[in-house]
Enzyme design. Structure first.
Site, PDB file in Angstrom:
ATOM      1  N   LYS A 122      41.491  29.431  42.915  1.00  0.00           N
ATOM      2  CA  LYS A 122      41.518  30.288  41.726  1.00  0.00           C
ATOM      3  C   LYS A 122      42.861  30.050  41.047  1.00  0.00           C
ATOM      4  O   LYS A 122      43.920  30.348  41.606  1.00  0.00           O
ATOM      5  CB  LYS A 122      41.365  31.764  42.088  1.00  0.00           C
ATOM      6  CG  LYS A 122      41.322  32.643  40.840  1.00  0.00           C
ATOM      7  CD  LYS A 122      41.473  34.117  41.161  1.00  0.00           C
ATOM      8  CE  LYS A 122      41.556  34.900  39.846  1.00  0.00           C
ATOM      9  NZ  LYS A 122      42.013  36.282  40.058  1.00  0.00           N
ATOM     10  N   GLY A 183      44.399  44.918  36.727  1.00  0.00           N
ATOM     11  CA  GLY A 183      44.746  46.213  37.298  1.00  0.00           C
ATOM     12  C   GLY A 183      44.754  47.368  36.323  1.00  0.00           C
ATOM     13  O   GLY A 183      45.094  48.490  36.696  1.00  0.00           O
ATOM     14  N   ALA A 209      39.137  40.875  36.291  1.00  0.00           N
ATOM     15  CA  ALA A 209      40.228  41.762  35.866  1.00  0.00           C
ATOM     16  C   ALA A 209      39.783  42.821  34.870  1.00  0.00           C
ATOM     17  O   ALA A 209      39.043  42.546  33.926  1.00  0.00           O
ATOM     18  CB  ALA A 209      41.397  40.977  35.269  1.00  0.00           C
ATOM     19  N   GLY A 210      40.254  44.046  35.106  1.00  0.00           N
ATOM     20  CA  GLY A 210      40.060  45.152  34.180  1.00  0.00           C
ATOM     21  C   GLY A 210      38.935  46.097  34.516  1.00  0.00           C
ATOM     22  O   GLY A 210      38.911  47.232  34.028  1.00  0.00           O
ATOM     23  N   ASN A 231      39.188  43.704  42.386  1.00  0.00           N
ATOM     24  CA  ASN A 231      40.121  44.032  43.454  1.00  0.00           C
ATOM     25  C   ASN A 231      40.686  45.444  43.317  1.00  0.00           C
ATOM     26  O   ASN A 231      40.399  46.324  44.116  1.00  0.00           O
ATOM     27  CB  ASN A 231      41.252  43.003  43.494  1.00  0.00           C
ATOM     28  CG  ASN A 231      42.175  43.185  44.699  1.00  0.00           C
ATOM     29  OD1 ASN A 231      42.128  42.415  45.628  1.00  0.00           O
ATOM     30  ND2 ASN A 231      43.009  44.209  44.692  1.00  0.00           N
ATOM     31  N   SER A 232      41.495  45.663  42.272  1.00  0.00           N
ATOM     32  CA  SER A 232      42.218  46.935  42.162  1.00  0.00           C
ATOM     33  C   SER A 232      41.294  48.141  42.146  1.00  0.00           C
ATOM     34  O   SER A 232      41.595  49.172  42.761  1.00  0.00           O
ATOM     35  CB  SER A 232      43.083  46.946  40.895  1.00  0.00           C
ATOM     36  OG  SER A 232      44.058  45.939  40.945  1.00  0.00           O
TER      37      SER A 232
END
Length: 280
Positions: A122, A183, A209-210, A231-232
């Site tokens: 990645k 995040g 992301a987001g 993830n976050s």
């Protein structure tokens, strides 16, 4: 990239098609959700969340594992790499040259952990520490070099359809447009651009992301994305294990909704039951 088909376990005659598996660089995955390893309260919670999500690809920050950064001690050994496909990432790299060096370390790390044929990376090139937006020029330069070296490159990018096309032409195996900054939990703020990328791409599109909630995960899949990386939103939830399962279910639901095809939007009402034959 996504192909429309219909699932109906009750009637294979009326609905004979089934959803195709996610294929990246010739490798097949049944789950369309990828997860990360950072920000969890403990390794045990991370392990339980990965299982609950049903994911088969987990991304690992090469530099943080190599340096044993706080929260990453023992991380590589905490995951069963016989069941989970590692996606090393170049997080923390600010230049193309730095990302290429870290990618090489990531490939060696995967080999040491038993995945001899793993050439996935990645690619992240992020020089800005405040907004963490990827550098398009550095990303393209690094991708071109890594493809030459035999890597299967999954580049993290802004939702830029032209950049996505250049990266596909360079030989990348996916494009990974951000929904909103890493995040941030702001959801999908680039809907139109992501829709264009999905329409044009001949390789899998992974929204990365987001995403903050399962409803946002489902919405991203309804746009036609082939997969998500989250993830976050999982790791920082009050109950990461519950959130991981919810994200896995939302990913599947969004995919099915995309394949099913939504009804057209109308400016007026339309009765669900026919008006003919009603009793006066």
């Amino acid at each position: 990239m996504s192909s429309a088909s219909t699932l109906n376990p009750q009637s294979t005659e009326l609905f004979p098609f089934t959803d195709q598996s996610l294929v990246i660089a010739g490798r097949t995955f049944s789950s369309r959700l990828m997860t990360g390893t950072g920000k969890y309260p403990s390794l045990e919670v991370m392990q339980q969340s990965i299982v609950a999500s049903g994911c088969e690809i987990v991304t690992v920050a090469v530099r943080r594992v190599q340096t044993k950064a706080p929260g990453h001690e023992g991380l590589a050994e905490a995951i069963d790499w016989g069941k989970i496909w590692m996606l090393p990432n170049t997080a923390g790299c600010k230049t193309a040259e730095e990302a290429v060096r870290v990618a090489r370390l990531g490939r060696e790390m995967a080999k040491l952990l038993g995945q001899e044929d793993n050439n996935f990376i990645k690619l992240e090139v992020i020089p800005d520490a405040k907004y963490l937006l990827p550098d398009p020029i550095g990303t393209l330069e690094a991708a071109q070099q890594l493809v030459k070296e035999g890597f299967a490159v999954l580049p993290y990018i802004n939702a830029d359809p032209l950049l996505a096309r250049h990266l596909e032409d360079a030989g990348c195996v996916t494009v990974m447009p951000l929904g909103s900054p890493i995040g941030s939990g702001m959801g999908i703020r680039n809907i139109d651009n992501i829709r264009i990328i999905v329409e044009q791409a001949q390789i899998p599109v992974v929204v990365d992301a987001g995403i903050g909630t399962p409803s946002e995960a489902a919405a991203a899949m309804e746009l036609g994305a082939d997969a998500l990386l989250i993830n976050s939103a999982i790791a920082l939830a009050q109950n990461p294990v519950f959130m991981a399962e919810a994200m896995g279910q939302a990913t599947r639901a969004g995919r099915l909704a995309y394949l099913a095809g939504r009804i057209p939007c109308k400016a007026y009402a339309s009765a669900s039951s026919p008006l003919t034959g009603t009793i006066v």
